[in-house]
Design an enzyme around this catalytic site. Sequence first.
Site, short mmCIF file in Angstrom:
data_model
loop_
_atom_site.label_atom_id
_atom_site.label_comp_id
_atom_site.label_asym_id
_atom_site.label_seq_id
_atom_site.Cartn_x
_atom_site.Cartn_y
_atom_site.Cartn_z
N GLU A 190 1.10 -11.22 -0.64
CA GLU A 190 2.15 -10.80 -1.57
C GLU A 190 3.42 -10.52 -0.78
O GLU A 190 3.52 -9.53 -0.05
CB GLU A 190 1.75 -9.53 -2.34
CG GLU A 190 2.80 -9.20 -3.42
CD GLU A 190 3.21 -7.74 -3.52
OE1 GLU A 190 3.85 -7.37 -4.52
OE2 GLU A 190 2.93 -6.95 -2.59
N ASP A 208 -1.97 -7.23 -0.44
CA ASP A 208 -0.88 -6.44 -1.01
C ASP A 208 0.20 -6.13 0.04
O ASP A 208 -0.11 -5.85 1.20
CB ASP A 208 -1.49 -5.12 -1.51
CG ASP A 208 -0.49 -4.22 -2.24
OD1 ASP A 208 -0.11 -4.58 -3.37
OD2 ASP A 208 -0.11 -3.17 -1.69
C1 ARE Z 1 3.19 5.40 -7.01
C2 ARE Z 1 4.36 6.06 -7.73
C3 ARE Z 1 5.47 6.38 -6.75
C4 ARE Z 1 4.94 7.26 -5.63
C5 ARE Z 1 3.76 6.55 -4.97
C6 ARE Z 1 3.09 7.38 -3.88
O1 ARE Z 1 4.83 5.17 -8.75
O2 ARE Z 1 6.51 7.08 -7.44
O3 ARE Z 1 5.93 7.49 -4.68
O4 ARE Z 1 2.76 6.25 -5.96
O5 ARE Z 1 2.64 8.57 -4.39
C7 ARE Z 1 1.91 0.28 -7.16
C8 ARE Z 1 2.99 0.81 -8.10
C9 ARE Z 1 3.77 1.95 -7.48
C10 ARE Z 1 2.83 3.03 -7.01
C11 ARE Z 1 1.93 2.39 -5.97
C12 ARE Z 1 0.93 3.36 -5.36
O6 ARE Z 1 3.85 -0.27 -8.42
O7 ARE Z 1 4.65 2.48 -8.48
O8 ARE Z 1 3.56 4.11 -6.47
O9 ARE Z 1 1.16 1.34 -6.61
O10 ARE Z 1 0.14 3.92 -6.34
C13 ARE Z 1 8.00 -3.64 -3.43
C14 ARE Z 1 6.98 -4.17 -2.44
C15 ARE Z 1 5.79 -4.83 -3.10
C16 ARE Z 1 5.19 -3.96 -4.20
C17 ARE Z 1 6.31 -3.63 -5.17
C18 ARE Z 1 5.83 -2.77 -6.34
O11 ARE Z 1 7.60 -5.06 -1.54
O12 ARE Z 1 4.81 -5.10 -2.12
O13 ARE Z 1 7.37 -2.92 -4.48
N1 ARE Z 1 4.04 -4.59 -4.84
C19 ARE Z 1 2.65 -4.20 -4.45
C20 ARE Z 1 1.72 -4.07 -5.66
C21 ARE Z 1 2.09 -2.84 -6.46
C22 ARE Z 1 1.79 -1.60 -5.63
C23 ARE Z 1 2.12 -1.78 -4.20
C24 ARE Z 1 2.54 -2.97 -3.66
C25 ARE Z 1 1.82 -0.66 -3.32
O14 ARE Z 1 1.73 -5.26 -6.40
O15 ARE Z 1 1.40 -2.79 -7.69
O16 ARE Z 1 2.54 -0.47 -6.13
O17 ARE Z 1 0.44 -0.82 -2.93
C26 ARE Z 1 12.73 -5.70 -4.56
C27 ARE Z 1 12.09 -6.05 -3.22
C28 ARE Z 1 10.58 -5.99 -3.31
C29 ARE Z 1 10.14 -4.65 -3.86
C30 ARE Z 1 10.81 -4.37 -5.20
C31 ARE Z 1 10.47 -2.99 -5.70
O18 ARE Z 1 12.44 -6.73 -5.49
O19 ARE Z 1 12.46 -7.35 -2.82
O20 ARE Z 1 10.01 -6.19 -2.05
O21 ARE Z 1 8.71 -4.69 -4.04
O22 ARE Z 1 12.22 -4.47 -5.06
O23 ARE Z 1 10.57 -2.99 -7.05
#
Ligand code: ARE
Length: 471
Positions: A230, A193
Amino acid sequence: QWDPYFESGRAGIVHLFEWHWDTIADECETFLGPNKFAGVQISPPNENRIIDSRPWWERYQPISYVLGTRSGDRAALQNMVDRCNAVGVRIYADIVINHMCGGGGTGTGTAGTYFDANTEDFPAVPYSAADFNDGNCYTSSGGIENYGDANQVRNCRLVSLLDLNQGKDYVRGKIIDFMNDLTSLGIAGFRVDACKHMWPNDLEVIFGSLNDLPTSKGFSGGSRPFIYQEVIDQGGEPITASQYLSIGRVTEFKYGINLYNNKDKLQYFSNFGESWGMMPDGSALVFLNNHDNQRSHGGGGNVITFEDPYNLKIFTAFMMAWPYGVPRVMSSYYFSNFDEGPPGTQRSVNADGSCGNGWVCEHRWRQIKNLAAFSAVAAGQSVQNWWANGNQIAFSRGSKAFLAINKERYSLLQYLQTGMPSGDYCDVISGDFENNTCTGQCVTVDGSGYAHINVPNNENPFLAIHVNALC
Ligand code: ARE
Ligand code: CA
């Protein structure tokens, strides 16, 4: 760390998002193994923070590396991995090593461990404040504010998640121990991740220090854990997928977007791959949609999901039939809002093989189910006999398999070169090939390799035949 160690005759990874370990074990034995699927991506197996409404995303907030979540405990995980490996299905774990939970508050995690997110105290690892990146982040909020600045993307908090410092030997050691623990159970590799948010050099050291996969679990000596990172790279940012290609595979987010944007221009796909601006074949992990972008999140929007079954089936067929990347099929549950966690009951199986209790189970849709065996037969064969007529295409994989897709508003009726030996083949899209019986249409390939191909313009607008399914 690019090889998924699929057993021979297998293809495709299914992401069983938020499934329980016991249910995955059952799915391996009763469905995935018999239908020649190669592997499963599981939700993060280690302890996470409990969020009141129990959203799916609490799984992305680690509290410790103890193996205990709502998917099951360590014993259930071990049992599942053993049972899946026994029927030739590999397990890949989603791991969250960039961060721990969101900042603020105290509590106990899913395995009963106390934590304090105010002081950054995670005693079951243990991690303390000195193991986090706070001193290396220079934004005023302490969080990522600008994806145009690689330093803050890697050293600041992603959506307020406490950011670990993978530059420290101590932190590296804890992550390495965690990953080694998982492979010791027989897990074959990892979906890692948030790799955009970690320095490639740190990841290289960590993954390079892992133990080989255990020969006691059936892996051959010297097998390195499979790694797919990822990194959401859709262009326009200083951090690119290419910075991670020397470490392992990378999720190719341009793939699903390219499919979506060209979904009514099939004739363009003859050179689909690197020449479309995507990474090299051997580096890519490919998919139509994932658990984020099916929720219009994480690079979301403009992807094909289960809400568009017609295109999902067609382009899953294309993905499984076309030799580019390691394909992953998303298996979802129905949801009506972004946060909604998994259904409270495990999937049930209906008489027609589809799922109940709120689970979509795209991988069980007949037209998708039969693609694993098709793809496995095609492995190693080049694309030949490409034919296109507007929004209709056909091609063979050497002399082993042949696919035709019809997205015009009229039937595809053509006499086409299939590349295959003469014989009567079972179309595994209009029906099944089971117990040596074909319930789909029969396609007769003549001595010159040609066949009369008939693909209607209906809900099954494609046809797939291969040498292991005869009428
Ligand atoms: C949650 C709440 C937040 C709060 C946080 C901490 O929603 O409001 O602040 O908790 O309390 C997942 C959810 C998040 C969640 C998180 C932790 O999607 O909403 O936050 O779990 O519970 C970027 C990253 C990429 C990431 C995406 C979502 O680069 O790595 O954002 N994807 C992975 C997973 C997700 C996961 C996480 C990472 C965190 O697949 O499921 O989050 O572990 C552009 C950029 C991208 C960016 C994107 C954001 O496209 O190029 O890099 O992606 O914008 O939308
Ligand atoms: Ca980071």
